[in-house]
Design a protein around this motif. Structure first.
Motif, PDB file in Angstrom:
ATOM      1  N   ARG A 154     -57.960 -86.846 -21.593  1.00 25.63           N
ATOM      2  CA  ARG A 154     -57.814 -86.229 -20.275  1.00 25.63           C
ATOM      3  C   ARG A 154     -56.708 -86.866 -19.431  1.00 25.63           C
ATOM      4  N   GLN A 155     -56.640 -88.187 -19.384  1.00 24.54           N
ATOM      5  CA  GLN A 155     -55.647 -88.843 -18.527  1.00 24.54           C
ATOM      6  C   GLN A 155     -54.228 -88.504 -18.986  1.00 24.54           C
ATOM      7  N   TYR A 156     -54.013 -88.429 -20.294  1.00 26.14           N
ATOM      8  CA  TYR A 156     -52.695 -88.064 -20.815  1.00 26.14           C
ATOM      9  C   TYR A 156     -52.357 -86.621 -20.425  1.00 26.14           C
ATOM     10  N   LEU A 157     -53.327 -85.727 -20.573  1.00 29.77           N
ATOM     11  CA  LEU A 157     -53.076 -84.316 -20.261  1.00 29.77           C
ATOM     12  C   LEU A 157     -52.774 -84.120 -18.775  1.00 29.77           C
ATOM     13  N   ARG A 158     -53.479 -84.844 -17.916  1.00 32.72           N
ATOM     14  CA  ARG A 158     -53.195 -84.740 -16.480  1.00 32.72           C
ATOM     15  C   ARG A 158     -51.744 -85.119 -16.197  1.00 32.72           C
ATOM     16  N   ALA A 159     -51.288 -86.216 -16.798  1.00 32.02           N
ATOM     17  CA  ALA A 159     -49.901 -86.652 -16.593  1.00 32.02           C
ATOM     18  C   ALA A 159     -48.919 -85.653 -17.190  1.00 32.02           C
ATOM     19  N   LEU A 160     -49.243 -85.105 -18.340  1.00 37.36           N
ATOM     20  CA  LEU A 160     -48.355 -84.144 -18.997  1.00 37.36           C
ATOM     21  C   LEU A 160     -48.217 -82.871 -18.168  1.00 37.36           C
ATOM     22  N   ILE A 161     -49.324 -82.374 -17.645  1.00 39.69           N
ATOM     23  CA  ILE A 161     -49.304 -81.142 -16.859  1.00 39.69           C
ATOM     24  C   ILE A 161     -48.450 -81.302 -15.599  1.00 39.69           C
ATOM     25  N   GLU A 162     -48.348 -82.517 -15.088  1.00 31.64           N
ATOM     26  CA  GLU A 162     -47.550 -82.778 -13.886  1.00 31.64           C
ATOM     27  C   GLU A 162     -46.050 -82.821 -14.161  1.00 31.64           C
ATOM     28  N   GLN A 163     -45.634 -82.837 -15.399  1.00 32.24           N
ATOM     29  CA  GLN A 163     -44.209 -82.896 -15.720  1.00 32.24           C
ATOM     30  C   GLN A 163     -43.520 -81.587 -15.345  1.00 32.24           C
ATOM     31  N   GLY A 164     -42.303 -81.680 -14.863  1.00 29.99           N
ATOM     32  CA  GLY A 164     -41.566 -80.526 -14.358  1.00 29.99           C
ATOM     33  C   GLY A 164     -41.327 -79.422 -15.372  1.00 29.99           C
ATOM     34  N   GLU A 165     -41.300 -79.758 -16.645  1.00 27.86           N
ATOM     35  CA  GLU A 165     -41.052 -78.751 -17.673  1.00 27.86           C
ATOM     36  C   GLU A 165     -42.271 -77.877 -17.963  1.00 27.86           C
ATOM     37  N   VAL A 166     -43.444 -78.325 -17.539  1.00 27.05           N
ATOM     38  CA  VAL A 166     -44.676 -77.590 -17.838  1.00 27.05           C
ATOM     39  C   VAL A 166     -44.870 -76.474 -16.819  1.00 27.05           C
ATOM     40  N   ALA A 167     -44.930 -75.234 -17.329  1.00 33.49           N
ATOM     41  CA  ALA A 167     -45.094 -74.076 -16.460  1.00 33.49           C
ATOM     42  C   ALA A 167     -46.546 -73.638 -16.369  1.00 33.49           C
ATOM     43  N   GLY A 168     -47.337 -73.953 -17.389  1.00 33.15           N
ATOM     44  CA  GLY A 168     -48.734 -73.534 -17.386  1.00 33.15           C
ATOM     45  C   GLY A 168     -49.514 -74.222 -18.483  1.00 33.15           C
ATOM     46  N   ALA A 169     -50.835 -74.227 -18.329  1.00 32.46           N
ATOM     47  CA  ALA A 169     -51.687 -74.882 -19.309  1.00 32.46           C
ATOM     48  C   ALA A 169     -53.015 -74.131 -19.399  1.00 32.46           C
ATOM     49  N   THR A 170     -53.510 -74.021 -20.629  1.00 33.63           N
ATOM     50  CA  THR A 170     -54.781 -73.351 -20.851  1.00 33.63           C
ATOM     51  C   THR A 170     -55.590 -74.103 -21.899  1.00 33.63           C
ATOM     52  N   LEU A 171     -56.885 -74.073 -21.758  1.00 39.30           N
ATOM     53  CA  LEU A 171     -57.791 -74.712 -22.719  1.00 39.30           C
ATOM     54  C   LEU A 171     -57.732 -73.942 -24.029  1.00 39.30           C
ATOM     55  N   PRO A 202     -47.583 -76.414 -11.904  1.00 40.39           N
ATOM     56  CA  PRO A 202     -47.943 -75.584 -13.056  1.00 40.39           C
ATOM     57  C   PRO A 202     -49.279 -74.891 -12.854  1.00 40.39           C
ATOM     58  N   LYS A 203     -49.394 -73.735 -13.454  1.00 42.22           N
ATOM     59  CA  LYS A 203     -50.637 -72.979 -13.382  1.00 42.22           C
ATOM     60  C   LYS A 203     -51.593 -73.537 -14.428  1.00 42.22           C
ATOM     61  N   VAL A 204     -52.743 -74.012 -13.993  1.00 42.58           N
ATOM     62  CA  VAL A 204     -53.755 -74.567 -14.881  1.00 42.58           C
ATOM     63  C   VAL A 204     -54.939 -73.609 -14.900  1.00 42.58           C
ATOM     64  N   GLU A 205     -55.267 -73.144 -16.078  1.00 45.73           N
ATOM     65  CA  GLU A 205     -56.365 -72.198 -16.271  1.00 45.73           C
ATOM     66  C   GLU A 205     -57.692 -72.840 -15.836  1.00 45.73           C
ATOM     67  N   THR A 206     -58.596 -72.047 -15.304  1.00 47.66           N
ATOM     68  CA  THR A 206     -59.849 -72.532 -14.722  1.00 47.66           C
ATOM     69  C   THR A 206     -60.695 -73.326 -15.713  1.00 47.66           C
ATOM     70  N   ARG A 207     -60.841 -72.833 -16.947  1.00 47.46           N
ATOM     71  CA  ARG A 207     -61.662 -73.562 -17.926  1.00 47.46           C
ATOM     72  C   ARG A 207     -61.053 -74.930 -18.236  1.00 47.46           C
ATOM     73  N   LEU A 208     -59.731 -75.007 -18.268  1.00 46.92           N
ATOM     74  CA  LEU A 208     -59.081 -76.296 -18.500  1.00 46.92           C
ATOM     75  C   LEU A 208     -59.325 -77.221 -17.317  1.00 46.92           C
ATOM     76  N   GLN A 209     -59.219 -76.702 -16.116  1.00 49.71           N
ATOM     77  CA  GLN A 209     -59.464 -77.539 -14.938  1.00 49.71           C
ATOM     78  C   GLN A 209     -60.877 -78.107 -14.970  1.00 49.71           C
ATOM     79  N   ARG A 210     -61.862 -77.290 -15.359  1.00 54.99           N
ATOM     80  CA  ARG A 210     -63.241 -77.790 -15.472  1.00 54.99           C
ATOM     81  C   ARG A 210     -63.342 -78.881 -16.534  1.00 54.99           C
ATOM     82  N   ALA A 211     -62.649 -78.703 -17.668  1.00 53.17           N
ATOM     83  CA  ALA A 211     -62.680 -79.717 -18.735  1.00 53.17           C
ATOM     84  C   ALA A 211     -62.035 -81.018 -18.266  1.00 53.17           C
ATOM     85  N   LEU A 212     -60.953 -80.910 -17.497  1.00 52.50           N
ATOM     86  CA  LEU A 212     -60.288 -82.111 -16.983  1.00 52.50           C
ATOM     87  C   LEU A 212     -61.145 -82.833 -15.949  1.00 52.50           C
ATOM     88  N   ASP A 213     -61.941 -82.063 -15.208  1.00 56.03           N
ATOM     89  CA  ASP A 213     -62.791 -82.642 -14.167  1.00 56.03           C
ATOM     90  C   ASP A 213     -64.177 -83.061 -14.664  1.00 56.03           C
TER      91      ASP A 213
END
Length: 112
Positions: A90-107, A3-14
Protein backbone atom coordinates in the motif's frame (compact mmCIF):
# COMPACT_ATOMS: atom_id res chain seq x y z
CA UNK A 1 -3.36 17.18 -11.94
CA UNK A 2 -4.52 14.72 -9.30
CA UNK A 3 -4.81 11.18 -10.71
CA UNK A 4 -8.21 9.58 -10.74
CA UNK A 5 -8.29 6.73 -8.22
CA UNK A 6 -11.13 4.25 -8.55
CA UNK A 7 -13.34 3.88 -5.44
CA UNK A 8 -12.56 0.19 -4.78
CA UNK A 9 -8.84 0.95 -4.93
CA UNK A 10 -9.24 3.86 -2.53
CA UNK A 11 -11.02 1.53 -0.07
CA UNK A 12 -8.20 -1.03 -0.42
CA UNK A 13 -5.58 1.66 0.21
CA UNK A 14 -7.48 2.88 3.27
CA UNK A 15 -8.26 -0.61 4.66
CA UNK A 16 -6.91 -1.57 8.07
CA UNK A 17 -4.63 -4.39 6.91
CA UNK A 18 -0.96 -5.19 7.29
CA UNK A 19 1.43 -2.75 5.60
CA UNK A 20 3.08 -5.56 3.64
CA UNK A 21 -0.15 -6.88 2.11
CA UNK A 22 0.13 -6.70 -1.67
CA UNK A 23 -2.51 -4.92 -3.73
CA UNK A 24 -2.95 -5.49 -7.47
CA UNK A 25 -3.42 -2.26 -9.43
CA UNK A 26 -3.66 -1.21 -13.06
CA UNK A 27 -2.30 2.27 -13.67
CA UNK A 28 -2.79 4.55 -16.67
CA UNK A 29 0.18 6.76 -17.50
CA UNK A 30 0.54 9.85 -19.63
CA UNK A 31 3.46 11.45 -21.40
CA UNK A 32 4.02 14.66 -23.33
CA UNK A 33 5.40 12.78 -26.35
CA UNK A 34 2.80 12.95 -29.12
CA UNK A 35 4.50 12.74 -32.55
CA UNK A 36 2.44 14.76 -35.01
CA UNK A 37 0.48 12.86 -37.62
CA UNK A 38 1.97 13.12 -41.08
CA UNK A 39 5.52 13.73 -39.86
CA UNK A 40 6.47 10.05 -39.95
CA UNK A 41 4.93 6.63 -40.61
CA UNK A 42 2.35 5.50 -38.03
CA UNK A 43 4.46 2.56 -36.83
CA UNK A 44 7.39 4.87 -36.15
CA UNK A 45 5.10 7.26 -34.21
CA UNK A 46 3.78 4.35 -32.14
CA UNK A 47 7.31 3.18 -31.41
CA UNK A 48 8.42 6.66 -30.29
CA UNK A 49 5.38 6.97 -28.04
CA UNK A 50 5.93 3.48 -26.60
CA UNK A 51 9.57 4.32 -25.85
CA UNK A 52 8.54 7.54 -24.12
CA UNK A 53 5.85 5.69 -22.18
CA UNK A 54 8.36 3.01 -21.08
CA UNK A 55 10.62 5.75 -19.72
CA UNK A 56 7.73 7.49 -17.97
CA UNK A 57 6.61 4.24 -16.31
CA UNK A 58 10.18 3.39 -15.24
CA UNK A 59 10.78 6.86 -13.79
CA UNK A 60 7.52 6.85 -11.83
CA UNK A 61 8.28 3.38 -10.43
CA UNK A 62 11.83 4.39 -9.46
CA UNK A 63 10.70 7.58 -7.71
CA UNK A 64 8.05 5.71 -5.72
CA UNK A 65 10.76 3.26 -4.65
CA UNK A 66 13.07 6.09 -3.59
CA UNK A 67 10.28 7.73 -1.59
CA UNK A 68 9.18 4.58 0.23
CA UNK A 69 12.34 2.49 0.34
CA UNK A 70 10.30 -0.42 -1.02
CA UNK A 71 9.81 -2.05 -4.39
CA UNK A 72 6.82 -3.63 -6.11
CA UNK A 73 6.51 -7.40 -6.00
CA UNK A 74 5.51 -7.50 -9.66
CA UNK A 75 5.35 -5.03 -12.56
CA UNK A 76 4.07 -5.68 -16.07
CA UNK A 77 4.29 -2.56 -18.25
CA UNK A 78 2.16 -2.15 -21.37
CA UNK A 79 3.84 0.84 -23.07
CA UNK A 80 1.75 0.68 -26.24
CA UNK A 81 -1.40 1.30 -24.20
CA UNK A 82 0.25 3.59 -21.65
CA UNK A 83 -0.57 1.35 -18.72
CA UNK A 84 1.00 -1.06 -16.27
CA UNK A 85 -0.02 -3.77 -13.83
CA UNK A 86 1.66 -3.31 -10.45
CA UNK A 87 1.49 -5.57 -7.41
CA UNK A 88 2.91 -3.77 -4.40
CA UNK A 89 2.41 -2.82 -0.75
CA UNK A 90 0.00 0.00 0.00
CA UNK A 91 2.66 2.58 0.92
CA UNK A 92 4.46 2.05 -2.40
CA UNK A 93 1.22 2.35 -4.37
CA UNK A 94 0.28 5.58 -2.59
CA UNK A 95 3.63 7.10 -3.57
CA UNK A 96 3.36 5.78 -7.13
CA UNK A 97 -0.14 7.18 -7.64
CA UNK A 98 1.15 10.63 -6.62
CA UNK A 99 3.71 10.68 -9.44
CA UNK A 100 2.97 13.17 -12.22
CA UNK A 101 2.96 10.55 -14.96
CA UNK A 102 0.08 8.62 -13.37
CA UNK A 103 -3.27 9.63 -14.86
CA UNK A 104 -5.44 7.03 -13.15
CA UNK A 105 -5.48 3.90 -11.05
CA UNK A 106 -7.90 1.04 -10.57
CA UNK A 107 -7.98 -2.08 -8.41
CA UNK A 108 -7.23 -5.24 -10.40
CA UNK A 109 -9.22 -7.75 -8.43
CA UNK A 110 -12.39 -9.79 -8.51
CA UNK A 111 -12.75 -9.55 -4.73
CA UNK A 112 -15.68 -7.42 -3.51
Amino acid sequence: MQPKVETRLQRALDANVGPDELIDVVLKFETDVQPAAGTMPIMQRRELRAQAMSKAIAHALARAGEITGTQPARVTPFPLTGSAFVQAPRQYLRALIEQGEVAGATLNSTKP
